[in-house]
Motif scaffolding. Structure first.
Motif, PDB file in Angstrom:
ATOM      1  N   HIS A  18       0.868  -1.319  -0.021  1.00 62.57           N
ATOM      2  CA  HIS A  18       0.088   0.090  -0.055  1.00 62.57           C
ATOM      3  C   HIS A  18       0.849   1.311   0.041  1.00 62.57           C
ATOM      4  O   HIS A  18       0.501   2.268  -0.518  1.00 62.57           O
ATOM      5  N   TYR A  19       2.024   1.369   1.012  1.00 66.50           N
ATOM      6  CA  TYR A  19       2.986   2.446   0.785  1.00 66.50           C
ATOM      7  C   TYR A  19       4.024   2.200  -0.132  1.00 66.50           C
ATOM      8  O   TYR A  19       4.719   3.221  -0.187  1.00 66.50           O
ATOM      9  N   ALA A  20       4.287   1.189  -0.489  1.00 65.05           N
ATOM     10  CA  ALA A  20       5.607   1.073  -1.293  1.00 65.05           C
ATOM     11  C   ALA A  20       6.013   2.158  -2.414  1.00 65.05           C
ATOM     12  O   ALA A  20       6.824   2.427  -2.552  1.00 65.05           O
ATOM     13  N   ILE A  25       9.418   6.109  -4.723  1.00 66.28           N
ATOM     14  CA  ILE A  25       9.628   7.382  -5.620  1.00 66.28           C
ATOM     15  C   ILE A  25      10.208   8.253  -4.488  1.00 66.28           C
ATOM     16  O   ILE A  25      11.375   8.673  -5.117  1.00 66.28           O
ATOM     17  N   LEU A  26       9.829   8.582  -3.625  1.00 71.72           N
ATOM     18  CA  LEU A  26      10.370   9.429  -2.637  1.00 71.72           C
ATOM     19  C   LEU A  26      11.787   9.101  -2.212  1.00 71.72           C
ATOM     20  O   LEU A  26      12.890  10.024  -2.274  1.00 71.72           O
ATOM     21  N   TYR A  33      17.827   6.714   4.145  1.00 75.93           N
ATOM     22  CA  TYR A  33      17.018   5.622   3.631  1.00 75.93           C
ATOM     23  C   TYR A  33      15.478   5.512   4.332  1.00 75.93           C
ATOM     24  O   TYR A  33      15.725   5.842   5.303  1.00 75.93           O
ATOM     25  N   LEU A  34      14.589   5.297   3.606  1.00 77.10           N
ATOM     26  CA  LEU A  34      13.236   5.288   4.225  1.00 77.10           C
ATOM     27  C   LEU A  34      13.080   3.773   4.559  1.00 77.10           C
ATOM     28  O   LEU A  34      13.403   2.896   4.058  1.00 77.10           O
ATOM     29  N   PHE A  46      13.074  -1.565   3.486  1.00 82.00           N
ATOM     30  CA  PHE A  46      13.675  -0.401   3.061  1.00 82.00           C
ATOM     31  C   PHE A  46      13.631   0.049   1.838  1.00 82.00           C
ATOM     32  O   PHE A  46      13.298  -0.780   0.855  1.00 82.00           O
ATOM     33  N   PHE A  47      13.732   1.165   1.654  1.00 82.82           N
ATOM     34  CA  PHE A  47      13.722   1.976   0.379  1.00 82.82           C
ATOM     35  C   PHE A  47      14.930   2.709  -0.026  1.00 82.82           C
ATOM     36  O   PHE A  47      15.496   3.523   1.174  1.00 82.82           O
TER      37      PHE A  47
END
Ligand code: C2E
Ligand code: CA
Ligand code: CA
Length: 702
Positions: A18-20, A25-26, A33-34, A46-47
């Protein structure tokens, strides 16, 4: 945005996906690291490519669990992090905001600031946390060598904690003679020593936090009750280090009952340290020793200062130190130096009391009193020496005061003096971020022709280009470079270069702390404008200045004239030696150079002599940093790597290294160049390589 999402919705759409997309993108727009933590399932995603930097065990979906993440957190920080995550899991808090260390792939710890916000479901249970892990947020707050927090962070932590503090200690640990250790065993050995001390201190359970505050200083917050506990820690450290070095330690109580703010506390800590060193190194010194209570109990001494200020500055007085012109030794200016006699503790030196005055801002009224007293004194002396100047010290605290310019102008008016007789001395510790603010103060002061001198030049960060941009009138070269100049070729060349740069930019140069005729003779070969130092006079009372310089009938005046004669005699005997290697080098086109490099400060300087300037085809004065760039940019591209590697190699060898490389000469085009260089000195943060340089392509052999 409604942050509450129904459980049903979550079950239908897997929360992570849902949030990925938005997080993905962010993450492309930031170096942070998000992350997204599914609190219930303990699944963390992790993103951003966090596994490129840290060996984090992540599965093919880019997710892992808290356990796996904790494995790359520094052992000392795991508990704090786990406690925080537990609080979040139990719904005790909605925001996560802590700093901890991650161990990167090279085994080094990296401080990160980790923040996150919790999203709850409709029943109010914590569901997910979204946040970021940032290295940048803390990058300016820790020491890259030991990975410990630095002085900025210590001061900001004390600021927050001090008001609640009644017990515990803060200690400051210093390695004795680190510079000497670096010189004998090499910089790498010194670095290892620093790392050893850092990890020793971190292993002591009663030390809750360790900071690497300055190059050879470590501070620790110690959760113990008695002096004896501190003594135990000190002897533990000494025993553990006994094979490698000795240490000196200062300790003071961490209590808001004694210290009003973080600056007062840290200044006191450093004062205790300097006392400890006066007693010989290898010692442990406590703040509460009687001797300190008398001298620096900030409370009582500060009360005394306040009383003095209210009482027409009673106890404060000025000494004046002559600044004479080079070669004819006429009195050019006098520097006003503040003194204080305390009712309770007698005479105290400026290095001790000025930090205290600064920390309470009392320096502002006191400084204006200094200015007024000095200007009135100068006015009196101008009856005898018409164009005498007066130099007055101003610290950054004084200059940051918003009324400073109008206050200075008012004092000029009150004393009926022109700005052009006044030189304001400012140390070069003006932080780089303060440059524009500082420039605007200077330009205000210039409106009344006040001159600006940079004090203690060479000890801080400013470089010559910076001064040229700032319209500085005078550079005062610090005593550190003047002392024993006749024995130190590096200092000699540095001073020579600084003076010659100042000359071409119409900046006056003053050499401070000249103590011996030998130093003077060496300095004068570079023709500085002004000389100041004990060789001529120590700081004097006003009557002494009058007698020595303005009253030809007095004994002091006659003694001075005798001294000048003896000095002239000495100089004529030691004057130029017939063999002059400089001429030979010039005639054979051999240029001399010094490279001064600091990785830590990101500084690369190339200091060159006149011959080198000519053979490199440089047609205008460059600052040492510009000069380095000029040289380096002209190395043929495919050789740049070879040169860089060898420059590094030289710093590890005790040998002369010879390099040959094609170099793009501004007028001759590509020429072959040969440089021989050798490591000659390590200073705290700098390495110095010296050598010579010649162009091979145009040498005619017979
Ligand atoms: P500074 O501005 O660098 O002052 C020069 C210091 O070097 C003086 O120390 C002086 O006595 C000393 N000195 C001069 N010639 C020699 C020499 O040949 N050999 C050696 N070893 N020392 C020499 P002092 O008077 O103890 O002042 C220390 C510092 O206190 C000054 O350093 C200045 O930064 C500060 N200070 C003094 N008066 C004032 C003031 O009115 N306002 C402010 N803000 N700071 C002041
Ligand atoms: Ca000064
Ligand atoms: Ca100085």
């Amino acid at each position: 945005m409604n942050r509450e999402i129904s459980k049903k919705e979550l079950l239908e759409n897997d929360i992570i996906s849902h949030y990925a997309t938005p997080l993905d993108i962010l993450s492309q727009t930031t170096d942070d690291y998000l992350f997204l933590l599914d609190i219930e399932k303990d699944v963390n995603r992790f993103f951003g490519d966090i596994s490129a930097e840290f060996s984090i065990d992540i599965d093919e979906n880019g997710t892992n669990t808290t356990d796996k993440f904790i494995a790359v957190v520094h052992p000392n920080d795991r508990e704090v992090l786990l406690n925080d995550i537990n609080d979040i899991r139990q719904g005790k808090k909605d925001f996560h905001n802590i700093d901890y260390r991650l161990i990167n792939k090279n085994g080094k710890s990296v401080w990160v600031s980790c923040r996150g916000a919790v999203i709850r479901d409709l029943n109010g249970n914590p569901l997910i946390m979204i946040g970021r892990i940032s290295r940048e947020a803390l990058a300016h707050m820790y020491n890259p060598l030991t990975g410990l927090f630095n002085q900025i962070k210590l001061l900001s932590d004390i600021k927050i904690e001090l008001p609640q503090r009644k017990s515990g200690y803060i200690i400051l640990v210093d390695i004795d003679d680190l510079s000497a250790i670096n010189l004998t065993h090499g910089r790498a050995y010194g670095d290892d020593l620093l790392i050893t001390i850092a990890s020793l201190m971190e292993k002591i359970p009663s030390i809750s936090k360790v900071y690497h505050t300055e190059r050879n200083y470590f501070a620790g917050i110690v959760e113990v009750e008695t002096d004896d506990n501190i003594r135990e820690i000190y002897s533990f450290l000494c025993d553990s280090l006994s094979e490698k070095c000795t240490i000196t330690t200062a300790a003071l109580p961490y209590s808001s009952e004694i210290f009003s703010d973080e600056d007062t506390l840290y200044n006191a800590l450093k004062l205790v340290m300097s006392k400890a060193k006066d007693n010989g190194r290898r010692s442990l010194k406590f703040y509460k020793d009687e001797e300190f209570k008398q001298k620096i109990t900030s409370v009582s001494l500060l009360e005394e200062f306040q009383e003095s200020v209210n009482n027409n500055f009673e106890g404060f007085y000025l000494n004046y130190q002559p600044q004479v012109t080079s070669s004819d030794y006429k009195l050019f200016s006098v520097e006003a130096l503040l003194r204080y006699t305390s009712k309770s503790s007698g005479r105290i030196f400026p290095d001790e009391f000025i930090p205290l005055l600064e920390s309470t801002k009392l320096i502002i009224p006191v400084g204006l009193w200094v200015l007024k007293t000095a200007l009135l004194q100068c006015k009196e002396w101008r009856k005898y020496i018409r164009d005498l100047h007066i130099s007055v010290n101003f610290s950054v605290v004084q200059l940051r005061d918003k009324n400073i310019v109008s206050d200075i102008f008012r004092v000029l008016d009150e004393t009926d003096m022109n700005g052009d007789c006044l030189t304001i001395e400012v140390t070069e510790s003006i932080p780089a971020d303060g440059k524009s603010w500082f420039i605007s103060i200077i330009s205000e002061l210039k409106k009344r022709n006040i001159q600006i001198a940079i004090d203690d030049f060479g000890t801080g960060y400013s470089n010559l280009g910076y001064l040229r941009d700032m319209e500085i009138d005078e550079i005062k070269i610090d005593r550190m470079f003047i002392k024993d100049i006749e024995k130190d070729t590096y200092n000699y060349r540095l001073v020579e270069n600084t003076i010659s740069f100042a000359k071409t930019n119409s900046i006056r140069s003053c050499c401070e702390g000249v103590e011996t005729p030998k130093e003077l003779a060496f300095l004068e070969s570079s023709s500085p404008d002004i000389i100041q130092g004990y060789l001529f006079d120590k700081p004097c009372f006003p009557e002494e200045i009058y007698e020595s310089y303005m009253d030809p009938e007095s004994a002091k005046y006659k003694t001075r004239i005798e001294f000048l004669k003896a000095l002239a005699e000495y100089k004529s005997q030691t004057s130029p030696i017939t063999f002059n290697p400089k001429n030979i080098l010039r005639d054979t086109n051999v240029g001399l150079w010094i490279i001064r490099t600091s990785h830590e400060k990101g500084i690369n300087e190339l200091h060159i002599d006149d011959t080198m300037e000519t053979i490199m085809g440089i047609d205008k004065k460059l600052t040492p940093s510009e000069c380095y760039k000029f040289w380096h940019d002209r190395i043929r591209e495919d050789y740049a790597e070879y040169i860089n590697e060898n420059l590094l190699l030289i710093t590890t060898l005790d040998k002369v290294v010879q390099l040959e490389y094609p170099w793009n000469h501004p007028t001759m085009g590509e020429v072959m160049v040969r440089s021989n260089g050798k490591l000659t000195k390590r200073e705290d943060d700098f390495v110095i390589i010296e050598g010579y340089h010649r162009i091979l392509s145009n040498i005619k052999t017979v």
